[in-house]
Design a protein around this motif. Structure first.
Motif, PDB file in Angstrom:
ATOM      1  N   ILE A 274      -8.825   3.432  -1.422  1.00  0.00           N
ATOM      2  CA  ILE A 274      -8.043   4.631  -1.114  1.00  0.00           C
ATOM      3  C   ILE A 274      -8.400   5.056   0.319  1.00  0.00           C
ATOM      4  N   TYR A 275      -7.520   5.818   0.972  1.00  0.00           N
ATOM      5  CA  TYR A 275      -7.784   6.213   2.361  1.00  0.00           C
ATOM      6  C   TYR A 275      -7.001   7.479   2.670  1.00  0.00           C
TER       7      TYR A 275
ATOM      8  N   SER B 233       0.880  -1.151   0.000  1.00  0.00           N
ATOM      9  CA  SER B 233       0.000   0.000   0.000  1.00  0.00           C
ATOM     10  C   SER B 233       0.927   1.212   0.000  1.00  0.00           C
ATOM     11  N   LEU B 234       0.612   2.204  -0.825  1.00  0.00           N
ATOM     12  CA  LEU B 234       1.515   3.351  -0.983  1.00  0.00           C
ATOM     13  C   LEU B 234       0.832   4.639  -0.540  1.00  0.00           C
ATOM     14  N   MET B 235       1.634   5.571  -0.049  1.00  0.00           N
ATOM     15  CA  MET B 235       1.058   6.809   0.486  1.00  0.00           C
ATOM     16  C   MET B 235       1.813   8.051   0.016  1.00  0.00           C
ATOM     17  N   ILE B 236       1.106   9.188   0.045  1.00  0.00           N
ATOM     18  CA  ILE B 236       1.741  10.489  -0.148  1.00  0.00           C
ATOM     19  C   ILE B 236       1.249  11.419   0.959  1.00  0.00           C
ATOM     20  N   ALA B 237       1.968  12.517   1.181  1.00  0.00           N
ATOM     21  CA  ALA B 237       1.477  13.531   2.125  1.00  0.00           C
ATOM     22  C   ALA B 237       1.807  14.908   1.577  1.00  0.00           C
ATOM     23  N   THR B 238       0.911  15.851   1.800  1.00  0.00           N
ATOM     24  CA  THR B 238       1.133  17.227   1.349  1.00  0.00           C
ATOM     25  C   THR B 238       1.878  18.011   2.427  1.00  0.00           C
TER      26      THR B 238
ATOM     27  N   PHE C 238      -2.453  10.555   2.369  1.00  0.00           N
ATOM     28  CA  PHE C 238      -3.401   9.886   1.483  1.00  0.00           C
ATOM     29  C   PHE C 238      -2.751   8.659   0.859  1.00  0.00           C
ATOM     30  N   GLY C 239      -3.474   7.547   0.850  1.00  0.00           N
ATOM     31  CA  GLY C 239      -2.867   6.322   0.324  1.00  0.00           C
ATOM     32  C   GLY C 239      -3.838   5.486  -0.475  1.00  0.00           C
ATOM     33  N   GLY C 240      -3.281   4.455  -1.081  1.00  0.00           N
ATOM     34  CA  GLY C 240      -4.118   3.551  -1.855  1.00  0.00           C
ATOM     35  C   GLY C 240      -3.392   2.257  -2.159  1.00  0.00           C
ATOM     36  N   ARG C 241      -4.195   1.251  -2.454  1.00  0.00           N
ATOM     37  CA  ARG C 241      -3.624  -0.024  -2.911  1.00  0.00           C
ATOM     38  C   ARG C 241      -3.369   0.104  -4.413  1.00  0.00           C
ATOM     39  N   GLY C 242      -2.970  -0.965  -5.028  1.00  0.00           N
ATOM     40  CA  GLY C 242      -2.844  -0.932  -6.484  1.00  0.00           C
ATOM     41  C   GLY C 242      -1.413  -1.121  -6.955  1.00  0.00           C
ATOM     42  N   ALA C 243      -0.451  -1.117  -6.030  1.00  0.00           N
ATOM     43  CA  ALA C 243       0.932  -1.411  -6.432  1.00  0.00           C
ATOM     44  C   ALA C 243       1.012  -2.911  -6.738  1.00  0.00           C
TER      45      ALA C 243
END
Ligand SMILES: Cc1cc2nc3c(=O)[nH]c(=O)nc-3n(C[C@H](O)[C@H](O)[C@H](O)COP(=O)(O)OP(=O)(O)OC[C@H]3O[C@@H](n4cnc5c(N)ncnc54)[C@H](O)[C@@H]3O)c2cc1C
Length: 456
Positions: free
Chosen positions: A287-288, A255-260, A299-304
């Motif tokens: 997504i979450y 699960s991968l994430m980014i942050a602002t 913010f993150g999501g599956r899909g990798a």
């Protein structure tokens, strides 16, 4: 190491210097491998039930290095499988009991962290799951009806109108939403590190930079020596496949994430999330997100992709395509974010059992215990696991030790290449289902069939 890229790592404000490794062979009563939430909560509650027990925790990197230090910080009541899956497999009463235990776990995490003086930025604002096309709206209605039919008023899952939903989170294309009050946000790494400090202060031995190579009755074997103990606990979740004899136990999904960057109040006036509600939409490829205590969006999501042979590697935490997509999806949800910098990109592995049902158990005869397979819903669930394992190991019985996940064993995953084909095939199927639903507005039958197949 890629662990250093996470937002949590930069904002935890705690010392991440590794503790000393295992100095050689030692003896303990309980040996735990893995210092994530599962291992640490187990140590915490074991000590609470019996302060005389000698506990040793062995961790390959540092406490909180795994999913526990990198996650989205949803301390939620989500449990794999959902109520429908539990009811089908174990009956209605079991589904209700799981709901109650999960609600209690969210409260328990808040209660213990407060009592222990661990500041984890805990805020219990609930979760809003937005419906942003007609198919998602149909699903929202079905979910609310199904939860009411199965567990009555227990869950408190509500259907929100477009206006009500926008009053919580002003995202684009919103047609409605579901809302549950049962979720808190936490700073995941502060929780993991705080727990590690507290158990150590109570006398638990915590050895970092110590890789376990195998577990067997009475022995936890590591590269630096062996911990001999009456009970050995496996708490390695997404990394379990790297242990000898456990390759097909859980699939590690990334699960991968980014942050602002922190955003000004003018942006938050537009977005909402005033009570720091966690948010998602009702697409299949999950997504979450959370509003952090310092006013960023994480913010993150599956899909990798799933990696052949259930491999986990630091470079799998970064994926340009998925990280860019996450940024696009976030800006599509909340256009006000578009002008703000994404400062962090990271990811991690979570554990998925073949039947998608989390489990906790203790084989008393062999002295082997385990917990995991939370399918990305492990923050509150690992607390429940820790309390349950502590009771099982000390021979107690309670409502917790009778929950349907206790002693549950999933069958193993298929050998490769079937595993690779199945997991990546499922991933593509869900992505296509989301696209088809956005286009047609009709729920994709393929996704429903998939959900039934994996037991959801
Ligand atoms: C990006 C991401 C986002 C997520 N978001 C959420 C969320 O918002 N809400 C939610 O509920 N769940 C979420 N999850 C899932 C949740 O984080 C996990 O289910 C939970 O943290 C699992 O805890 P654990 O202690 O069982 O495993 P981990 O935290 O992974 O700990 C296992 C530990 O074992 C160690 N280890 C592995 N192998 C060995 C070995 N051979 N020897 C010694 N040590 C070893 C690892 O280094 C690691 O520290 C997310 C997961 C990820 C990756």
């Amino acid at each position: 190491m890629a662990f250093g890229d996470s937002l949590w790592n930069h904002t935890a404000g705690v010392d991440l210097t590794p503790r000393p490794p295992l100095p050689g062979d030692i003896e303990a009563d309980v040996a735990i491998v893995g210092a994530g939430y599962t291992g640490l909560w187990t140590a915490y509650y074991l000590h609470e039930l019996d302060p005389g027990i000698r506990i040793a925790v062995v961790e390959r990197e540092i406490a909180g290095f795994g999913a526990s230090g990198r996650n989205g910080g949803w301390c939620s009541a989500l449990f794999p499988p959902a109520s429908s899956g539990i009811a089908r497999r174990h009956g209605l009463q079991a589904a209700v009991a799981v709901r109650r235990a999960m609600h209690e776990s969210i409260v328990e995490v808040g209660r213990v962290t407060e009592r222990e003086g661990i500041d984890v930025d805990y805020a219990r604002g609930g979760t809003i799951s937005l419906a942003r096309n007609k198919a998602q709206l149909t699903r929202a209605r079905e979910l609310v009806e199904e939860e009411r039919r199965l567990t009555g008023p227990v869950e408190g899952l509500e259907l929100l109108s477009k206006e009500e939903a926008e009053g919580v989170a002003r995202a684009t294309q919103v047609l409605g939403a579901t809302y549950t009050p049962h979720c808190a946000v936490v700073h995941p790494l502060k929780l993991a590190r705080g727990l590690a400090d507290r158990v150590e202060a109570r006398g638990v031995s915590l050895f970092e930079r110590t890789r376990a190579t195998g577990l067997r009755p009475g022995e936890l074997v590591t590269e630096h020596g062996t911990v001999r103990a009456e009970v050995v606990v496996r708490a390695t979740e997404g990394y379990t496949a790297s242990l000898r004899g456990e390759r097909r136990r859980f699939v590690p999904l990334y699960s991968l994430m980014i942050a602002t960057e922190p955003m000004p109040s003018s942006v938050w006036d537009e977005i909402g999330l005033r009570r720091r509600e966690t948010f998602a939409d009702l697409r299949h490829m999950r997504i979450y997100g959370q509003r952090t205590a310092d006013d960023r969006l994480a913010f993150g999501g599956r899909g990798a992709p799933y990696h052949f042979g259930s491999r986990t590697r630091p470079d799998f935490d970064r994926n340009e395509r998925v990280h860019s997509l996450l940024r696009e999806v976030l800006a599509d949800l909340f256009p006000a974010v578009a002008g703000h910098e994404v400062t962090h990109r990271w990811g991690g592995a979570l554990g998925v059992p073949r039947d998608w049902q989390a489990s906790v158990g203790f084989d008393q005869l062999r002295g082997l215990a385990w917990a995991g397979g939370y399918v990305g819903d492990g923050v509150a669930t690992a607390n429940l696991a820790g309390r349950t394992l502590a009771q099982l190991i000390t021979g107690r019985e309670s409502d917790l030790t009778h929950l349907p996940w206790v002693g549950h064993r999933s069958r193993d995953w298929e050998p490769e290449p079937l595993r690779w084909l199945g997991v990546n095939g499922g991933r593509l199927l869900l992505t296509y289902a989301d696209r088809a639903e956005a286009r047609s507005g009709r729920p994709a039958r393929s996704a429903k069939a998939f959900a039934r197949l994996v037991g959801y």
